[in-house]
Design a protein around this motif. Sequence first.
Motif, PDB file in Angstrom:
ATOM      1  N   TRP A 138     -33.826 -60.908 -31.647  1.00  0.00           N
ATOM      2  CA  TRP A 138     -34.853 -61.384 -32.583  1.00  0.00           C
ATOM      3  C   TRP A 138     -36.151 -60.608 -32.457  1.00  0.00           C
ATOM      4  N   LEU A 139     -36.423 -60.087 -31.266  1.00  0.00           N
ATOM      5  CA  LEU A 139     -37.582 -59.206 -31.112  1.00  0.00           C
ATOM      6  C   LEU A 139     -37.388 -57.942 -31.944  1.00  0.00           C
ATOM      7  N   GLY A 140     -36.171 -57.407 -31.934  1.00  0.00           N
ATOM      8  CA  GLY A 140     -35.880 -56.228 -32.737  1.00  0.00           C
ATOM      9  C   GLY A 140     -36.009 -56.496 -34.224  1.00  0.00           C
ATOM     10  N   VAL A 141     -35.574 -57.674 -34.675  1.00  0.00           N
ATOM     11  CA  VAL A 141     -35.704 -58.026 -36.090  1.00  0.00           C
ATOM     12  C   VAL A 141     -37.170 -58.105 -36.488  1.00  0.00           C
ATOM     13  N   GLY A 142     -37.987 -58.745 -35.637  1.00  0.00           N
ATOM     14  CA  GLY A 142     -39.418 -58.853 -35.931  1.00  0.00           C
ATOM     15  C   GLY A 142     -40.116 -57.507 -35.932  1.00  0.00           C
ATOM     16  N   LEU A 143     -39.765 -56.655 -34.952  1.00  0.00           N
ATOM     17  CA  LEU A 143     -40.387 -55.329 -34.888  1.00  0.00           C
ATOM     18  C   LEU A 143     -39.986 -54.456 -36.064  1.00  0.00           C
ATOM     19  N   LEU A 144     -38.778 -54.673 -36.584  1.00  0.00           N
ATOM     20  CA  LEU A 144     -38.323 -53.880 -37.720  1.00  0.00           C
ATOM     21  C   LEU A 144     -39.240 -54.072 -38.929  1.00  0.00           C
ATOM     22  N   VAL A 145     -39.719 -55.297 -39.122  1.00  0.00           N
ATOM     23  CA  VAL A 145     -40.600 -55.589 -40.255  1.00  0.00           C
ATOM     24  C   VAL A 145     -41.873 -54.748 -40.172  1.00  0.00           C
ATOM     25  N   ALA A 146     -42.416 -54.600 -38.950  1.00  0.00           N
ATOM     26  CA  ALA A 146     -43.635 -53.803 -38.772  1.00  0.00           C
ATOM     27  C   ALA A 146     -43.331 -52.313 -38.713  1.00  0.00           C
ATOM     28  N   LEU A 147     -42.150 -51.957 -38.200  1.00  0.00           N
ATOM     29  CA  LEU A 147     -41.824 -50.537 -38.038  1.00  0.00           C
ATOM     30  C   LEU A 147     -41.639 -49.826 -39.370  1.00  0.00           C
ATOM     31  N   ILE A 148     -41.150 -50.522 -40.371  1.00  0.00           N
ATOM     32  CA  ILE A 148     -40.897 -49.874 -41.659  1.00  0.00           C
ATOM     33  C   ILE A 148     -42.180 -49.296 -42.258  1.00  0.00           C
ATOM     34  N   PRO A 149     -43.269 -50.109 -42.451  1.00  0.00           N
ATOM     35  CA  PRO A 149     -44.493 -49.501 -42.997  1.00  0.00           C
ATOM     36  C   PRO A 149     -45.125 -48.479 -42.066  1.00  0.00           C
ATOM     37  N   LEU A 150     -45.054 -48.691 -40.744  1.00  0.00           N
ATOM     38  CA  LEU A 150     -45.630 -47.730 -39.809  1.00  0.00           C
ATOM     39  C   LEU A 150     -44.884 -46.394 -39.877  1.00  0.00           C
TER      40      LEU A 150
ATOM     41  N   LEU B  42     -53.343 -45.080 -46.719  1.00  0.00           N
ATOM     42  CA  LEU B  42     -52.190 -44.902 -45.839  1.00  0.00           C
ATOM     43  C   LEU B  42     -52.605 -44.937 -44.375  1.00  0.00           C
ATOM     44  N   TYR B  43     -53.746 -44.304 -44.047  1.00  0.00           N
ATOM     45  CA  TYR B  43     -54.253 -44.348 -42.674  1.00  0.00           C
ATOM     46  C   TYR B  43     -54.525 -45.786 -42.239  1.00  0.00           C
ATOM     47  N   ARG B  44     -55.082 -46.588 -43.130  1.00  0.00           N
ATOM     48  CA  ARG B  44     -55.387 -47.977 -42.790  1.00  0.00           C
ATOM     49  C   ARG B  44     -54.120 -48.788 -42.581  1.00  0.00           C
ATOM     50  N   VAL B  45     -53.111 -48.547 -43.421  1.00  0.00           N
ATOM     51  CA  VAL B  45     -51.840 -49.243 -43.234  1.00  0.00           C
ATOM     52  C   VAL B  45     -51.218 -48.826 -41.903  1.00  0.00           C
ATOM     53  N   HIS B  46     -51.236 -47.522 -41.622  1.00  0.00           N
ATOM     54  CA  HIS B  46     -50.613 -47.005 -40.405  1.00  0.00           C
ATOM     55  C   HIS B  46     -51.357 -47.456 -39.142  1.00  0.00           C
ATOM     56  N   GLY B  47     -52.670 -47.566 -39.244  1.00  0.00           N
ATOM     57  CA  GLY B  47     -53.455 -47.892 -38.046  1.00  0.00           C
ATOM     58  C   GLY B  47     -53.742 -49.362 -37.840  1.00  0.00           C
ATOM     59  N   THR B  48     -53.750 -50.141 -38.940  1.00  0.00           N
ATOM     60  CA  THR B  48     -54.128 -51.553 -38.810  1.00  0.00           C
ATOM     61  C   THR B  48     -53.215 -52.510 -39.560  1.00  0.00           C
ATOM     62  N   LEU B  49     -52.254 -51.987 -40.330  1.00  0.00           N
ATOM     63  CA  LEU B  49     -51.399 -52.824 -41.188  1.00  0.00           C
ATOM     64  C   LEU B  49     -52.235 -53.660 -42.155  1.00  0.00           C
ATOM     65  N   LEU B  50     -53.440 -53.164 -42.457  1.00  0.00           N
ATOM     66  CA  LEU B  50     -54.374 -53.834 -43.373  1.00  0.00           C
ATOM     67  C   LEU B  50     -54.779 -55.225 -42.890  1.00  0.00           C
ATOM     68  N   ILE B  51     -54.714 -55.439 -41.578  1.00  0.00           N
ATOM     69  CA  ILE B  51     -55.139 -56.713 -40.997  1.00  0.00           C
ATOM     70  C   ILE B  51     -56.581 -56.559 -40.523  1.00  0.00           C
ATOM     71  N   PRO B  52     -57.531 -57.309 -41.067  1.00  0.00           N
ATOM     72  CA  PRO B  52     -58.935 -57.151 -40.682  1.00  0.00           C
ATOM     73  C   PRO B  52     -59.171 -57.470 -39.208  1.00  0.00           C
ATOM     74  N   GLU B  53     -60.141 -56.790 -38.643  1.00  0.00           N
ATOM     75  CA  GLU B  53     -60.655 -57.048 -37.296  1.00  0.00           C
ATOM     76  C   GLU B  53     -59.647 -56.733 -36.181  1.00  0.00           C
ATOM     77  N   VAL B  54     -58.500 -57.409 -36.170  1.00  0.00           N
ATOM     78  CA  VAL B  54     -57.576 -57.302 -35.035  1.00  0.00           C
ATOM     79  C   VAL B  54     -56.382 -56.393 -35.328  1.00  0.00           C
ATOM     80  N   GLY B  55     -56.367 -55.759 -36.508  1.00  0.00           N
ATOM     81  CA  GLY B  55     -55.210 -54.963 -36.891  1.00  0.00           C
ATOM     82  C   GLY B  55     -54.904 -53.823 -35.947  1.00  0.00           C
ATOM     83  N   ARG B  56     -55.943 -53.088 -35.518  1.00  0.00           N
ATOM     84  CA  ARG B  56     -55.704 -51.930 -34.646  1.00  0.00           C
ATOM     85  C   ARG B  56     -55.142 -52.373 -33.295  1.00  0.00           C
TER      86      ARG B  56
END
Length: 208
Positions: free
Chosen positions: A34-46, A153-167
């Motif tokens: 399940w950790l792999g499934v969750g990481l896959l969601v974030a790995l695709i945009p990164l 694209l840099y913002r998506v790659h570096g923060t996933l567009l999450i304010p403040e805590v994304g990086r």
Amino acid sequence: MTLAVPAVRFWASGKLTLTPLAALRRVWLTVHLWLGVGLLVALIPLSVTGSVLVWHDQIDRELYAERYAVTGARVAEPIETHADAAQAAFGTRAILTQVRLPQKAGDPVAAVGRVTGELGPGGRPRTLNAWIDPPTARVPDTAKTARGFSTVLYRVHGTLLIPEVGRKGVGWLGWAMFVSSATGLWLWWPRRAASLAEKAFDAARSRY
């Protein structure tokens, strides 16, 4: 041929029981899945944005060709002339803060200004850029690069567009991927110390 068994069991009090190590492996196998499934969601945009950003310069030149349509490589006018041209193009929208000369032939002179009366995330000032033709000091375009394709694209790659805590979140994802990979190797590794040598010995013995 002797095969490695995934979990060691022993008989205790008349019923089948897992050893502590085997029980830990079984639990972590579920966590790992399940950790792999969750990481896959974030790995695709990164992964996608990281791959595209390898060619960010070429992409910018294709998307914003007018900014790079220079008439020559030589900076013929004084730097002050380029600064004045940039400030004139900014008007009252921004105050000029820096001028950068071309790094290689074919690049424009780049000017950066601080946008007046507008702050970005975290209270940081927003910037307005100008691209200037080196020989003529003509300004073909101005834009807020924070809204450009590569910057998004840099913002998506570096923060996933999450304010403040994304990086920080992306950083922790890196550690999670490391843990998942290391423990996945542990789960996969043959359990019997004699795995490869024993299989080779058994294979040789079976021929006689």
